[in-house]
Write an enzyme that holds these catalytic residues in place. Structure first.
Site, PDB file in Angstrom:
ATOM      1  N   SER A  81       0.815  -1.214   0.000  1.00  0.00           N
ATOM      2  CA  SER A  81       0.000   0.000   0.000  1.00  0.00           C
ATOM      3  C   SER A  81       0.855   1.274   0.000  1.00  0.00           C
ATOM      4  O   SER A  81       2.034   1.251   0.362  1.00  0.00           O
ATOM      5  CB  SER A  81      -0.917   0.015   1.229  1.00  0.00           C
ATOM      6  OG  SER A  81      -1.673  -1.168   1.269  1.00  0.00           O
TER       7      SER A  81
HETATM    8  N1  SAM Z   1      -0.271  -4.709   4.062  1.00  0.00           N
HETATM    9  C1  SAM Z   1       0.393  -5.282   2.919  1.00  0.00           C
HETATM   10  C2  SAM Z   1       1.804  -4.839   2.784  1.00  0.00           C
HETATM   11  O1  SAM Z   1       2.278  -4.060   3.617  1.00  0.00           O
HETATM   12  O2  SAM Z   1       2.446  -5.300   1.836  1.00  0.00           O
HETATM   13  C3  SAM Z   1      -0.375  -5.007   1.652  1.00  0.00           C
HETATM   14  C4  SAM Z   1      -1.578  -5.822   1.549  1.00  0.00           C
HETATM   15  S1  SAM Z   1      -2.296  -5.933  -0.034  1.00  0.00           S
HETATM   16  C5  SAM Z   1      -2.923  -4.326  -0.285  1.00  0.00           C
HETATM   17  C6  SAM Z   1      -3.711  -6.912   0.429  1.00  0.00           C
HETATM   18  C7  SAM Z   1      -3.372  -8.335   0.768  1.00  0.00           C
HETATM   19  O3  SAM Z   1      -4.535  -8.950   1.302  1.00  0.00           O
HETATM   20  C8  SAM Z   1      -2.950  -9.173  -0.424  1.00  0.00           C
HETATM   21  O4  SAM Z   1      -1.708  -9.744  -0.212  1.00  0.00           O
HETATM   22  C9  SAM Z   1      -4.056 -10.233  -0.529  1.00  0.00           C
HETATM   23  O5  SAM Z   1      -3.597 -11.482  -0.983  1.00  0.00           O
HETATM   24  C10 SAM Z   1      -4.521 -10.300   0.911  1.00  0.00           C
HETATM   25  N2  SAM Z   1      -5.867 -10.838   1.115  1.00  0.00           N
HETATM   26  C11 SAM Z   1      -6.984 -10.670   0.347  1.00  0.00           C
HETATM   27  N3  SAM Z   1      -8.015 -11.322   0.889  1.00  0.00           N
HETATM   28  C12 SAM Z   1      -7.558 -11.910   2.025  1.00  0.00           C
HETATM   29  C13 SAM Z   1      -8.159 -12.732   3.019  1.00  0.00           C
HETATM   30  N4  SAM Z   1      -9.453 -13.088   2.962  1.00  0.00           N
HETATM   31  N5  SAM Z   1      -7.393 -13.150   4.048  1.00  0.00           N
HETATM   32  C14 SAM Z   1      -6.082 -12.829   4.120  1.00  0.00           C
HETATM   33  N6  SAM Z   1      -5.451 -12.069   3.199  1.00  0.00           N
HETATM   34  C15 SAM Z   1      -6.189 -11.608   2.174  1.00  0.00           C
END
Ligand code: SAM
Length: 231
Positions: A81
């Site tokens: 993000s």
């Molecule tokens: N906070 C992270 C970072 O610092 O890199 C960025 C996160 S990215 C915007 C969103 C993440 O949420 C992705 O890696 C995606 O695979 C994960 N995600 C989506 N749905 C999810 C779920 N139901 N449970 C766990 N992770 C999930």
């Protein structure tokens, strides 16, 4: 915890200066009068962001932009993000070292590292297995010992360690998952983007009072990858 601010080489020095510039951009953006509601980011959060090596959390080909104030692609079609949004979401949690935190959406592990510096214990869930493994390895290599990463659907929460003082979701839900509300402590804070892929998503701060009643506050418009799973 490693002394990540130790500057031992010219490259370290360049990264460190780039981080300071990134932090200044976040500070200014947070006070932008055109923001939804300008609010300063705490110095504690900014200090942590000034020391964490974001370039270690992005793919090799994206390293040139590691300290820009914008999101970047990571593996498996996901994103790390925008630093300003990371700062804002972290700040809204009002973390302290007594707190146990659940993070949904480990991604690269960058946000996890920030939580680890500010909270007592961090439980982080990632639905894409290889991302969970890579983030766990990197966090361990960097010396973050108060973190557990698990591959799985975070929309169900992580009931074994509940309740949590704080929950942060870094993918957009179409509605707030009930298990996350259930797993929040009375007095706890949940930060989550809500909205569909094609809609303007809203970042919510949800607080739970001592009687178990919830208050929802819209903080800002945001754009996140979708929260998947949930079946
Ligand atoms: N906070 C992270 C970072 O610092 O890199 C960025 C996160 S990215 C915007 C969103 C993440 O949420 C992705 O890696 C995606 O695979 C994960 N995600 C989506 N749905 C999810 C779920 N139901 N449970 C766990 N992770 C999930």
């Amino acid at each position: 915890m490693p002394h990540i601010t130790d500057v031992n080489s010219e490259t370290d020095a360049r990264h460190y200066l780039a981080r300071l510039r990134m932090v200044e951009e976040i500070r200014v953006m947070a006070l932008d009068p055109y923001n939804f509601e300008p609010r300063p980011i705490s110095e504690e959060v900014l200090a942590v962001m000034a020391k964490i090596p974001r370039h270690r959390f992005v793919p090799e080909e994206e390293k040139f932009g590691a300290y820009g104030n914008f999101p970047l692609p990571i593996e498996h079609g996901q994103t790390i993000s925008q630093p300003y949004i990371v700062a804002l979401m972290t700040d809204l949690l009002e973390l302290d070292k007594r707190h146990r935190v659940l993070e949904v959406g480990t991604g690269s592990g960058y946000q996890t590292a920030i939580l680890s510096e500010l909270a007592g214990k961090v439980y982080s869930m990632e639905i894409v297995d290889p991302l969970a493994t890579a983030a766990a390895d990197l966090l361990s290599k960097l010396g973050y010992r108060n973190v557990e990463v698990k591959a799985g659907d975070g929309s169900k929460g992580w009931p074994e360690h509940a309740p949590y003082d704080c929950i942060i979701v870094t993918a957009a839900a179409t509605q707030v998952p009930q298990p996350l509300l259930d797993q929040l402590k009375p007095g706890g804070r949940l930060v989550i983007p809500v909205g569909g892929r094609m809609e303007i998503q809203k970042l919510y701060l949800i607080t739970k009072d001592s009687a178990g009643l919830f208050q929802h506050k819209v903080i800002e418009s945001v754009r996140f990858v979708p929260l998947t799973g949930g079946d």
